[in-house]
Design an enzyme around this catalytic site. Structure first.
Site, short mmCIF file in Angstrom:
data_model
loop_
_atom_site.label_atom_id
_atom_site.label_comp_id
_atom_site.label_asym_id
_atom_site.label_seq_id
_atom_site.Cartn_x
_atom_site.Cartn_y
_atom_site.Cartn_z
N HIS A 39 -70.81 101.06 -33.31
CA HIS A 39 -70.59 99.61 -33.24
C HIS A 39 -70.27 99.17 -31.81
O HIS A 39 -70.72 98.13 -31.34
CB HIS A 39 -69.42 99.21 -34.14
CG HIS A 39 -69.60 99.54 -35.59
ND1 HIS A 39 -68.81 100.46 -36.23
CD2 HIS A 39 -70.47 99.06 -36.52
CE1 HIS A 39 -69.18 100.54 -37.50
NE2 HIS A 39 -70.18 99.71 -37.71
N SER A 168 -70.83 107.16 -38.42
CA SER A 168 -70.85 106.29 -39.60
C SER A 168 -69.43 106.13 -40.11
O SER A 168 -68.63 107.07 -40.04
CB SER A 168 -71.70 106.92 -40.70
OG SER A 168 -71.45 106.28 -41.94
N ARG A 170 -68.66 106.12 -42.98
CA ARG A 170 -68.53 106.98 -44.16
C ARG A 170 -68.17 108.42 -43.81
O ARG A 170 -67.75 109.18 -44.68
CB ARG A 170 -69.84 106.98 -44.95
CG ARG A 170 -70.12 105.67 -45.64
CD ARG A 170 -71.22 105.84 -46.67
NE ARG A 170 -71.17 104.81 -47.68
CZ ARG A 170 -71.79 103.64 -47.61
NH1 ARG A 170 -72.52 103.36 -46.55
NH2 ARG A 170 -71.69 102.75 -48.58
P1 AMP Z 1 -72.11 99.14 -40.72
O1 AMP Z 1 -70.74 98.69 -40.35
O2 AMP Z 1 -72.21 100.58 -41.06
O3 AMP Z 1 -72.78 98.23 -41.72
O4 AMP Z 1 -72.98 98.99 -39.39
C1 AMP Z 1 -73.05 97.76 -38.71
C2 AMP Z 1 -74.14 97.87 -37.66
O5 AMP Z 1 -73.84 98.95 -36.79
C3 AMP Z 1 -75.51 98.16 -38.29
O6 AMP Z 1 -76.49 97.43 -37.59
C4 AMP Z 1 -75.66 99.63 -38.06
O7 AMP Z 1 -77.00 100.03 -37.96
C5 AMP Z 1 -74.94 99.81 -36.75
N1 AMP Z 1 -74.51 101.20 -36.62
C6 AMP Z 1 -73.78 101.92 -37.52
N2 AMP Z 1 -73.66 103.19 -37.10
C7 AMP Z 1 -74.30 103.27 -35.91
C8 AMP Z 1 -74.54 104.32 -34.97
N3 AMP Z 1 -74.09 105.55 -35.19
N4 AMP Z 1 -75.25 104.04 -33.87
C9 AMP Z 1 -75.73 102.79 -33.65
N5 AMP Z 1 -75.55 101.76 -34.47
C10 AMP Z 1 -74.85 102.00 -35.61
#
Ligand code: AMP
Length: 263
Positions: A39, A168, A170
């Site tokens: 992020h 992630s 997760r």
């Molecule tokens: P999330 O909070 O997991 O829904 O992710 C929010 C945004 O951050 C989404 O556009 C994801 O693709 C991006 N994102 C999550 N993990 C990563 C990562 N390891 N590298 C780059 N972008 C990420």
């Protein structure tokens, strides 16, 4: 905007008010919180390219099939706001569920529904997404085109741990044993990429290469492996042009995804 503290807003009206006089262009980073370096990379890119930056934090209940999965999704808003502040983000939009889905809301957008609402509310010139969710990027681009939303969708590279595991929110659920096995997602993708680089063009063979690699980790259970057209996401019999390798793998109750573009 200026170097003042990051403002946190929860209501649509407060968001619109905060953005009414904000310097343009505006860059949006939609997230589900529990912010990490992936992020942060999106925030840094958005900061570099926009006068005002907004991070949204919303765990979309409709995105979770299993209510238990939703209940245990990691959350810590104070920590997230501190990270956003450290990255110089101007505004955090952290709406409650009823703010996104008000009682009686009755219009369904089939793809990217929450993102459509965020795009409309924020009216950002640009929105930043991670390539880790490559399918989401395609869906959101399509949605913006279909609904004539002028926000430009920008995909940023996946940020990884030193052993290749994609960052992630997760990952925090992985047991030590599962964490040790989790780089197999990346390894499976790279094995298929190597086969492709050596001339392999059969979708079935490439999918089988990924499955075989994952089978080497007893705690890893394949949800899907895919070799798909990079635009339509249809499964390919043969890889003639570009393609998207992607997979989802379960470690106990934790489902991880990753992908790799070919060509
Ligand atoms: P999330 O909070 O997991 O829904 O992710 C929010 C945004 O951050 C989404 O556009 C994801 O693709 C991006 N994102 C999550 N993990 C990563 C990562 N390891 N590298 C780059 N972008 C990420």
């Amino acid at each position: 905007m200026t170097d003042v503290a990051t403002a946190v807003v929860r209501a649509r009206a407060a968001l619109r008010a905060a953005l009414a006089s904000a310097p343009r262009p505006v860059g949006l980073i939609p997230t589900m919180g529990w912010l990490h370096d992936g992020h942060r990379a999106l925030m840094q890119r958005a900061r570099a390219e926009n006068a005002t930056t907004v991070v949204s934090i919303f765990v979309n209940p409709r995105q979770f099939g299993d209510p238990k999965d939703l209940a245990r999704y990691p959350r810590n808003e104070a920590r997230d706001v501190a990270i956003a502040e450290a990255e110089g983000i101007d505004l955090v939009f952290a709406p409650g569920v009823e703010e996104i889905y008000p009682p009686g809301s009755d219009t369904t957008v089939r793809v990217g529904a929450v993102v459509a609402i965020l795009f409309d509310l924020i009216g950002a010139e640009r929105a930043y997404f991670g390539q880790k969710d490559a399918q989401q990027v395609l869906v959101v681009r399509q949605m913006a085109r279909d609904l004539a939303i002028p926000t430009e969708v920008i995909a940023c590279p996946t940020i990884r741990e030193p052993d290749g595991l994609a960052m992630s929110s997760r990952n925090v659920h992985l047991s030590p044993e599962e964490r040790a096995a989790a780089p197999v997602l990346r390894q499976a993708l790279l094995t298929a990429r190597e086969a492709w680089a050596d001339g392999e063009r059969s979708g079935d063979v490439l999918r089988e290469r990924m499955r075989a690699q994952i089978a080497g980790e007893p705690v890893a259970v394949v949800d899907y492996v895919s070799v798909a057209d990079a635009v339509t996401l249809r499964e390919l019999d043969r890889v003639d042009g570009s393609a998207l390798l992607s997979l989802a793998v379960r470690f106990g109750t934790t489902r991880l995804i990753d992908n790799e573009a070919l060509g």
